[in-house]
Design a protein around this motif. Structure first.
Motif, PDB file in Angstrom:
ATOM      1  N   LEU B 291      17.334  30.806  46.604  1.00 28.98           N
ATOM      2  CA  LEU B 291      18.748  30.490  46.840  1.00 28.98           C
ATOM      3  C   LEU B 291      18.874  29.314  47.808  1.00 28.98           C
ATOM      4  N   THR B 292      18.069  29.350  48.866  1.00 32.37           N
ATOM      5  CA  THR B 292      18.134  28.311  49.898  1.00 32.37           C
ATOM      6  C   THR B 292      17.747  26.953  49.336  1.00 32.37           C
ATOM      7  N   GLU B 293      16.689  26.932  48.516  1.00 39.48           N
ATOM      8  CA  GLU B 293      16.227  25.657  47.970  1.00 39.48           C
ATOM      9  C   GLU B 293      17.089  25.214  46.790  1.00 39.48           C
ATOM     10  N   GLY B 294      18.071  26.036  46.408  1.00 40.74           N
ATOM     11  CA  GLY B 294      19.016  25.631  45.360  1.00 40.74           C
ATOM     12  C   GLY B 294      18.524  25.848  43.948  1.00 40.74           C
ATOM     13  N   SER B 295      17.425  26.580  43.765  1.00 43.86           N
ATOM     14  CA  SER B 295      16.937  26.805  42.401  1.00 43.86           C
ATOM     15  C   SER B 295      17.515  28.089  41.804  1.00 43.86           C
ATOM     16  N   MET B 296      18.445  28.688  42.518  1.00 45.54           N
ATOM     17  CA  MET B 296      19.100  29.885  42.016  1.00 45.54           C
ATOM     18  C   MET B 296      20.480  29.966  42.653  1.00 45.54           C
ATOM     19  N   GLU B 297      21.410  30.579  41.955  1.00 45.47           N
ATOM     20  CA  GLU B 297      22.725  30.780  42.558  1.00 45.47           C
ATOM     21  C   GLU B 297      23.264  32.137  42.148  1.00 45.47           C
ATOM     22  N   THR B 298      24.333  32.551  42.798  1.00 47.29           N
ATOM     23  CA  THR B 298      24.905  33.851  42.446  1.00 47.29           C
ATOM     24  C   THR B 298      26.415  33.806  42.604  1.00 47.29           C
ATOM     25  N   LYS B 299      27.080  34.597  41.806  1.00 48.28           N
ATOM     26  CA  LYS B 299      28.542  34.570  41.720  1.00 48.28           C
ATOM     27  C   LYS B 299      29.064  35.946  42.119  1.00 48.28           C
ATOM     28  N   GLU B 300      30.131  35.952  42.909  1.00 43.96           N
ATOM     29  CA  GLU B 300      30.686  37.222  43.365  1.00 43.96           C
ATOM     30  C   GLU B 300      32.147  37.354  42.943  1.00 43.96           C
ATOM     31  N   ASP B 301      32.588  38.587  42.838  1.00 44.64           N
ATOM     32  CA  ASP B 301      33.968  38.892  42.452  1.00 44.64           C
ATOM     33  C   ASP B 301      34.430  39.945  43.461  1.00 44.64           C
ATOM     34  N   ILE B 302      35.097  39.486  44.520  1.00 44.66           N
ATOM     35  CA  ILE B 302      35.363  40.351  45.676  1.00 44.66           C
ATOM     36  C   ILE B 302      36.847  40.713  45.775  1.00 44.66           C
ATOM     37  N   LEU B 314      37.050  50.400  37.332  1.00 37.89           N
ATOM     38  CA  LEU B 314      37.291  50.405  35.883  1.00 37.89           C
ATOM     39  C   LEU B 314      37.049  49.037  35.240  1.00 37.89           C
ATOM     40  N   LYS B 315      37.159  47.975  36.044  1.00 35.84           N
ATOM     41  CA  LYS B 315      36.908  46.627  35.505  1.00 35.84           C
ATOM     42  C   LYS B 315      35.471  46.486  34.999  1.00 35.84           C
ATOM     43  N   LEU B 316      34.572  47.257  35.611  1.00 37.08           N
ATOM     44  CA  LEU B 316      33.165  47.199  35.196  1.00 37.08           C
ATOM     45  C   LEU B 316      33.011  47.552  33.723  1.00 37.08           C
ATOM     46  N   PHE B 317      33.825  48.502  33.271  1.00 32.38           N
ATOM     47  CA  PHE B 317      33.617  49.042  31.928  1.00 32.38           C
ATOM     48  C   PHE B 317      34.462  48.326  30.883  1.00 32.38           C
ATOM     49  N   SER B 318      35.425  47.541  31.352  1.00 32.32           N
ATOM     50  CA  SER B 318      36.247  46.781  30.412  1.00 32.32           C
ATOM     51  C   SER B 318      35.624  45.409  30.158  1.00 32.32           C
ATOM     52  N   GLY B 319      34.568  45.065  30.907  1.00 28.70           N
ATOM     53  CA  GLY B 319      33.973  43.739  30.760  1.00 28.70           C
ATOM     54  C   GLY B 319      34.838  42.673  31.407  1.00 28.70           C
ATOM     55  N   GLU B 320      35.828  43.113  32.196  1.00 30.75           N
ATOM     56  CA  GLU B 320      36.837  42.219  32.755  1.00 30.75           C
ATOM     57  C   GLU B 320      36.308  41.428  33.953  1.00 30.75           C
ATOM     58  N   ASN B 321      35.401  42.058  34.705  1.00 28.37           N
ATOM     59  CA  ASN B 321      34.966  41.373  35.931  1.00 28.37           C
ATOM     60  C   ASN B 321      33.916  40.319  35.617  1.00 28.37           C
ATOM     61  N   PHE B 322      33.752  39.390  36.517  1.00 30.85           N
ATOM     62  CA  PHE B 322      32.836  38.279  36.295  1.00 30.85           C
ATOM     63  C   PHE B 322      32.205  37.951  37.638  1.00 30.85           C
ATOM     64  N   GLY B 323      30.955  38.282  37.781  1.00 28.14           N
ATOM     65  CA  GLY B 323      30.260  38.116  39.053  1.00 28.14           C
ATOM     66  C   GLY B 323      30.074  39.489  39.678  1.00 28.14           C
ATOM     67  N   LYS B 324      29.251  39.539  40.707  1.00 24.19           N
ATOM     68  CA  LYS B 324      28.973  40.815  41.376  1.00 24.19           C
ATOM     69  C   LYS B 324      30.263  41.379  41.941  1.00 24.19           C
ATOM     70  N   LEU B 325      30.588  42.596  41.495  1.00 25.85           N
ATOM     71  CA  LEU B 325      31.850  43.227  41.868  1.00 25.85           C
ATOM     72  C   LEU B 325      31.702  43.934  43.216  1.00 25.85           C
ATOM     73  N   LEU B 326      32.555  43.554  44.158  1.00 27.65           N
ATOM     74  CA  LEU B 326      32.486  44.112  45.509  1.00 27.65           C
ATOM     75  C   LEU B 326      33.888  44.388  46.021  1.00 27.65           C
ATOM     76  N   ILE B 327      33.972  45.312  46.951  1.00 26.99           N
ATOM     77  CA  ILE B 327      35.204  45.486  47.711  1.00 26.99           C
ATOM     78  C   ILE B 327      34.887  45.215  49.174  1.00 26.99           C
ATOM     79  N   LYS B 328      35.724  44.371  49.759  1.00 24.49           N
ATOM     80  CA  LYS B 328      35.623  44.089  51.194  1.00 24.49           C
ATOM     81  C   LYS B 328      36.615  45.012  51.878  1.00 24.49           C
ATOM     82  N   ILE B 329      36.123  45.750  52.857  1.00 24.27           N
ATOM     83  CA  ILE B 329      37.014  46.693  53.543  1.00 24.27           C
ATOM     84  C   ILE B 329      37.742  45.978  54.682  1.00 24.27           C
TER      85      ILE B 329
END
Lengths: 329, 329
Positions: B291-302, B314-329
């Motif tokens: 990740l640091t050297e830029g040869s990989m990236e990641t996408k989040e859905d927070i 429920l978004k997980l099962f509808s295919g609706e989310n895009f990127g790692k699904l997280l909740i920020k408290i």
């Protein structure tokens, strides 16, 4: 010279029927250089024949229509234009359901008739025995003390797998479709036998195999495979050999419990016996030794006359036959 | 101190619904000796949660009713009676959907916040990233030049598997459920992307992968797994990671083409990430470097706010989310 053949004239939809086959009286053509003529003595009736009847290529192409049904046979060389194959020698191979076959030696193996009864070379010393031997030992990697579960255990492959597994120190559990077959399996050393037509396999496994199954040797597929997958020990090896419950179904039923292989940290693999062609002699010698010393036995179910081939073949799918199914010509 | 929790109050039949969950305001009890208090910052929403909602044990027991929903979280230690876990340190683990969690350290891992964004420790540097890393490298054993086929490739596991496979010199093919997701997969290096909602996967594989598939990394199951099995190269490894198409089905659909593993001389195996717990540091360091050297990236859905947990899940099962699904408290 006349050559009676049984041809496949149409492909089955589901269960094969007698009208797919036709008797054809062909002439034996003169031998070309490098060829030899085999007089077939025995024809082997194996579940694999059903798969070969379909159009399309799996591990080998489907059999041709209007030609002798593909089957393993064992015969004697009665004429030869090939210095490597002499008159009087015995060979086996995919020579087809016919009285005489011509070969150039490709895909044909010589048979050492000193190693056991002639017909055994289509059974326990032939393709089914090799499938059992390499499928269990190479793909299953049995260790002493492990439990081996064999579906359709009363067939030639199942009985061979079970007896080898016992010789390797395993606990052996098998399913079969009649009490007669189950009783036979007990006499050849199976520790647990389950009549799948009258007993609940899952309940029997829960009661009699609390240690769970380390190797599944599956000849049946369908429900029996699913039950086996639900009873896997950690690190289990599932060896797919056949799926006789599914061969005649238009829509194959996949194993619903396939995710159990994940939680068991196991593997599902398969056996294609032709991959071990160059190691057949080692296996034939070993099995022959076991038979000679009496630590293994084999059962045959032999019918007479090539014309009976279609009706005898159907016995394979009804579960009616008991022992290696052969036709003596 | 009050602790807002989301409880599971009934088990789902099929697709989970909002009425299975309940907000509960609990008290944080005083710490016992050896315990520490974690203030959760992020909650991870993973397909595995659906499996844990069922009664009964798979690789771990099903989650309890009337208790916080089991989920991975990442939080900061805010009070401690345990010398090994100090206030101010960050940890992740199966700490449940709640604002505060108490732990004795068992099953909890410290997080090196210098290795990347905090939230990454629930994604590419957390359980999903570890699942991708060890599933591909240990179970799939990729070799340069081989083709890797990833079902459900736009998820956090699929994108991580695909990028690692590219770094190992493989050709990478993935399926996703929208053109937006497919386009994203191309930008991170996928060679072939297939929109499974609008394209015929079998036709695309036949056209674009004549070399056949050496590794299947399956997150989806069902039809996509069947199509993959029909396109295996010799010696293929099929790594079962998940079956999101099947999790909400009462009757799992098994892979109809499972016999293809036999003709391909392949293996079907699976990945349970907990088996590699003691090797997480090696994988986290490696992925962090990439990740640091830029040869990989990641996408989040927070999403923000713990109360949103049920609807976001429920978004997980509808295919609706895009990127790692997280909740920020």
């Amino acid at each position: 010279m006349k050559n009676l053949q049984i041809h496949l004239i149409a492909r089955p939809q589901g269960l094969p029927s007698l009208d797919l086959f036709q008797e054809v009286e062909a002439d034996v053509p003169p031998l070309q250089d490098g060829q030899f003529l085999i007089k077939n003595h025995y024809i082997s009736l194996d579940p694999a024949i059903r798969g070969w009847m379909n159009a399309g290529t799996t591990y080998i192409p489907g059999m041709a229509l209007n030609a002798p049904v593909r089957a393993f046979t064992l015969g004697e060389i009665v004429d030869s234009q090939n210095a490597d194959f002499k008159v009087g020698e015995f060979v086996n191979g995919l020579l087809g359901v016919q009285e005489y076959a011509i070969s150039d030696g490709k895909g044909v193996s010589k048979v050492d008739t000193s190693l056991g009864k002639l017909s055994w070379h289509l059974g326990i010393l032939g393709m089914p025995g090799m499938t059992a031997y390499f499928g269990l030992l190479e793909r299953g990697q049995p260790k002493a003390g492990e439990t081996v579960f064999i579906t359709g255990a009363a067939g030639i492959i199942g009985t061979t797998v079970g007896q080898i597994a016992k010789l390797k120190g395993c606990r052996v559990v098998g399913t079969a479709g009649s009490d007669e077959k189950c009783n036979y399996l007990k006499t050849i050393g199976f520790d647990v036998v389950i009549n799948y037509k009258t007993e609940n396999i899952a309940e029997r496994l829960a009661a009699d195999c609390p240690e769970k199954i380390s190797i599944v040797y599956d000849n049946v597929g369908g429900e029996q495979l699913d039950i086996a997958l639900a009873h896997l020990a950690m690190g289990a090896r599932v060896v797919i050999c056949g799926a006789i419950s599914q061969y005649n179904n238009a829509a194959i039923e996949g194993p619903k419990n396939y995710m159990k292989i994940v939680t068991a940290r196991g593997i599902i693999t398969g056996i294609i016996v032709f991959d071990f062609l160059n190691r057949y002699p080692e296996a034939v010698a070993q099995i022959s030794d076991w038979l000679t010393e009496g630590s293994m036995e084999t059962k045959e179910d032999i019918y007479e006359g090539i014309k009976q081939f279609p009706s005898v073949l159907l016995k394979l799918f009804s579960g009616e036959n008991f022992g290696k199914l052969l036709i003596k010509i």
